[in-house]
Scaffold this active site. Structure first.
Site, short mmCIF file in Angstrom:
data_model
loop_
_atom_site.label_atom_id
_atom_site.label_comp_id
_atom_site.label_asym_id
_atom_site.label_seq_id
_atom_site.Cartn_x
_atom_site.Cartn_y
_atom_site.Cartn_z
N GLY A 239 -1.05 12.19 -2.77
CA GLY A 239 -2.47 12.12 -2.44
C GLY A 239 -2.85 10.74 -1.97
N GLY A 241 -5.21 7.10 -2.06
CA GLY A 241 -5.55 6.15 -3.12
C GLY A 241 -6.92 6.40 -3.71
N GLY A 245 -5.07 8.22 -6.53
CA GLY A 245 -4.68 6.96 -7.18
C GLY A 245 -5.74 6.49 -8.16
N GLU A 284 1.62 -6.26 -8.32
CA GLU A 284 2.43 -6.97 -7.32
C GLU A 284 1.72 -6.79 -5.99
OE1 GLU A 284 4.93 -8.65 -8.29
OE2 GLU A 284 5.59 -7.76 -10.18
P1 NDP Z 1 -2.39 -0.33 -0.47
O1 NDP Z 1 -2.91 -1.28 -1.49
O2 NDP Z 1 -3.32 0.18 0.54
O3 NDP Z 1 -1.77 0.95 -1.18
C1 NDP Z 1 -0.77 0.85 -2.17
C2 NDP Z 1 -0.79 2.10 -3.01
O4 NDP Z 1 -2.03 2.14 -3.74
C3 NDP Z 1 -0.75 3.39 -2.20
O5 NDP Z 1 -0.03 4.35 -2.90
C4 NDP Z 1 -2.23 3.75 -2.12
O6 NDP Z 1 -2.42 5.10 -1.84
C5 NDP Z 1 -2.68 3.37 -3.51
N1 NDP Z 1 -4.11 3.13 -3.66
C6 NDP Z 1 -5.03 2.80 -2.72
N2 NDP Z 1 -6.26 2.68 -3.28
C7 NDP Z 1 -6.12 2.93 -4.61
C8 NDP Z 1 -7.01 2.94 -5.72
N3 NDP Z 1 -8.30 2.68 -5.59
N4 NDP Z 1 -6.50 3.24 -6.94
C9 NDP Z 1 -5.20 3.49 -7.10
N5 NDP Z 1 -4.30 3.50 -6.07
C10 NDP Z 1 -4.75 3.22 -4.85
O7 NDP Z 1 -1.14 -1.05 0.16
P2 NDP Z 1 -0.26 -0.54 1.38
O8 NDP Z 1 0.30 0.79 1.06
O9 NDP Z 1 -1.06 -0.73 2.62
O10 NDP Z 1 0.97 -1.57 1.34
C11 NDP Z 1 0.95 -2.81 1.94
C12 NDP Z 1 0.61 -3.89 0.93
O11 NDP Z 1 1.53 -3.86 -0.14
C13 NDP Z 1 0.73 -5.26 1.53
O12 NDP Z 1 -0.38 -6.03 1.14
C14 NDP Z 1 2.00 -5.81 0.93
O13 NDP Z 1 2.05 -7.20 0.82
C15 NDP Z 1 1.95 -5.19 -0.43
N6 NDP Z 1 3.27 -5.21 -1.04
C16 NDP Z 1 3.49 -6.05 -2.10
C17 NDP Z 1 4.75 -6.16 -2.66
C18 NDP Z 1 5.01 -7.06 -3.83
O14 NDP Z 1 6.03 -6.88 -4.48
N7 NDP Z 1 4.14 -8.00 -4.15
C19 NDP Z 1 5.87 -5.39 -2.13
C20 NDP Z 1 5.53 -4.52 -1.03
C21 NDP Z 1 4.26 -4.45 -0.51
P3 NDP Z 1 -2.57 5.59 -0.32
O15 NDP Z 1 -1.77 4.71 0.55
O16 NDP Z 1 -2.03 6.96 -0.38
O17 NDP Z 1 -4.03 5.54 0.00
#
Ligand code: NDP
Length: 516
Positions: A239, A241, A245, A284
């Site tokens: 689903g 976020g 999420g 992270e």
């Molecule tokens: P997002 O923060 O948009 O999403 C990450 C996950 O969180 C997805 O599964 C997303 O679901 C979910 N999500 C979004 N909103 C919510 C919410 N309100 N509550 C709970 N879950 C939620 O990141 P991206 O997927 O765009 O990934 C890129 C980012 O991840 C970059 O900023 C990158 O730097 C970071 N990253 C950090 C790493 C680390 O180790 N520090 C490693 C790899 C990436 P959905 O996408 O389905 O909406």
């Protein structure tokens, strides 16, 4: 979809042993494959109430832009059902002997190994990365399970004496039910980086991958079933976020959240859980990592390594790794040489569609393109990239961006400040070591830094002043799974890896026993 239909389609996914076969399978199906949640040890068809199209999400193949599958946008009541399955499984799993947990998780690593190519193929199709890159990440997913399945067999605990009065010791127990949430850039690797320690330390979980890249998480359910992970110990739901999420992390039944993703989402999760003080939070988050190139690293004996490491750190996985070095700072005396050699190297080694894949989604591609338009408006110099890529008919709707090297970017430009998270790097000169440190640290983020120098004293002097959770000297992305992984500043809170993951997934109590 009836269960026999879904079983048949699942077996079709497993049967693909080349990219071409997987691609033909997508072409040959009249409707996209539909993923199902894995709850209580089995795949479950979404209830009738979820069949409206607004509650399904379509996922597209980055290399071609064609639809590949749909996933349910799991609604809060179904999220709750998955959490309850994890809650019901907790008492038994948390008391399962370490040796038994270890054997089951080791089996997961073996099954991943046996199906490595299938995972790599679907990861490449789903995320846009090259098949070679996907293989590296599946290897790392395998290591996540083999590492934590053996780690728990060798745990120690601390004991202390209070002279003549008491013996104290630390007792750890599994912290409960976790929400495990991962992003789209390294889907299998990052999700298993959470699932493996969570289960190893005796917790149960509900995992949610990104809606953009859910395919390998879907396949994982089958692996857990075959490895004998008891029903409910790991549940995988799909689903977005905002709906799925948010309902997951906010549930009062969830004892902890291990999240990897963007900083703004990390802030949202902190807000959602702020009133639940005891909830474990490991965040992270994003990065905008500096690479520092000193004059001594450009002497002939190491010049090739310097260029290679800087290029790999900038462009591996299309720059879609949170640890990528997207701001390169070069000592002025070697700046022109570096820009020339770096550009030539990247042009030769990082070739679109060969060693550089497509970026993960149309939305992300548009975002990167907007930054490149801004760079052109602000009169940055494009040493590489900037023009539309040459694509054949199949690829024309795909999300392709040429590796891009920019100079003459203003210090306060959004291109230099924001995390672009794509194949885009800036190069900026510096005058001296102090300025290099100041430029490197001039960011809201503090995840990683890359230091290229042959001066041993400088390695420590500069390395210890960089505001980054991970500093690599003359190398990049070298990982040992026991080392603390995590960022400073807006790159996150908490550390994972080895005993640091144990801190995330266990609670510690101190027992005081009388000495006599
Ligand atoms: P997002 O923060 O948009 O999403 C990450 C996950 O969180 C997805 O599964 C997303 O679901 C979910 N999500 C979004 N909103 C919510 C919410 N309100 N509550 C709970 N879950 C939620 O990141 P991206 O997927 O765009 O990934 C890129 C980012 O991840 C970059 O900023 C990158 O730097 C970071 N990253 C950090 C790493 C680390 O180790 N520090 C490693 C790899 C990436 P959905 O996408 O389905 O909406």
């Amino acid at each position: 979809m009836s269960s026999s239909t879904s079983d048949r389609r699942l077996s079709e996914l497993w049967s693909c042993v080349t990219l071409d076969e997987a691609s033909s399978l997508i072409d040959s199906t009249s409707s996209p494959f539909s993923l199902q949640n894995f709850v209580g040890g089995q795949y479950i068809a979404p209830p009738d109430s979820l069949t409206s199209s607004s509650q399904h999400i379509t996922s597209f193949e980055p290399k071609t832009g064609r639809p590949i599958y749909t996933l349910p946008c799991t609604q809060p009541h179904a999220v709750e059902a998955a959490i309850k399955a994890a809650k019901a499984a907790f008492p038994s799993w948390s008391k399962t002997a370490r040796a038994e947990r270890s054997a089951i998780l080791w089996k997961v690593s073996e099954l991943l190994q046996q199906n490595k190519e299938v995972f790599a193929i679907w990861e490449s199709i789903d995320q846009g990365k090259t098949l070679d890159r996907a293989r590296v990440e599946v290897d790392r997913a395998i290591s996540n399970f083999s590492y934590f399945s053996t780690f728990i067999l060798h745990e120690q605990t601390a004991a202390r004496m209070v002279d003549g009065v008491a013996l104290t010791y630390e007792h750890r127990s599994p912290a409960g039910v976790f929400a495990l949430i991962s992003p789209w850039n390294m889907p299998l690797y990052l999700l298993t980086w959470k699932i493996a320690p969570c289960l190893a330390f005796g917790c149960t979980a509900v995992a949610k991958p990104s809606e953009v890249t859910s395919m390998t998480a879907f396949l994982l359910g089958d692996i857990f079933q075959k490895a004998g992970v008891p029903p409910g110990v790991i549940n995988i739901i799909f689903g977005d976020g905002a709906t799925t999420g948010a309902a997951l992390v906010a549930s009062p039944l969830i004892n902890g959240v291990s999240f990897t993703g963007g900083t703004q989402t990390g802030i949202a999760i902190r807000r959602l859980t702020a009133h639940q003080i005891g909830k474990h939070l490991s965040l992270e988050l994003g990065g905008k990592n500096p690479t520092l190139v000193f004059e001594d690293s450009m002497v002939p004996s190491v010049r090739e390594r310097t260029i290679r490491v800087a290029a790999m750190a900038a462009f591996e996985n299309q720059g879609e790794i949170c640890l990528c070095g997207s701001r390169i700072y070069v000592e002025k005396s070697v700046y022109n040489d570096f820009v020339r050699d770096f550009t030539a190297y990247v042009r030769e080694k990082y070739v679109l569609k060969q060693t550089v894949g497509a970026v993960a989604s149309l939305q992300h591609c548009d975002k990167i393109r907007r930054y490149l338009e801004l760079a052109a408006e602000q009169k940055a110099t494009f040493h590489l990239g900037g023009a539309p890529p040459t694509l054949n008919e199949d690829e024309a709707q795909g999300y392709w961006i040429e590796p891009t090297i920019l100079t003459d970017v203003a210090k306060n430009s959004a291109i230099q400040i924001d995390e672009i998270f794509g194949p885009v790097v800036t190069i900026t000169p510096f005058d001296n070591e102090q300025e290099a440190i100041q430029l490197a640290n001039d960011s809201e983020y503090g995840l990683a830094a890359i230091l290229l120098t042959t001066d041993g004293a400088r390695m420590r002097r500069v390395g210890e002043q960089l505001e980054a959770g991970l500093v690599w000297v003359n190398c990049w992305l070298v990982r040992e799974l026991g080392t603390p992984f995590g960022g400073m500043k807006n790159s996150g809170t908490g550390r994972e890896g080895g005993e640091h993951s144990r801190d995330v997934f266990t609670v510690v109590r101190t027992l005081h026993l009388p000495a006599y």
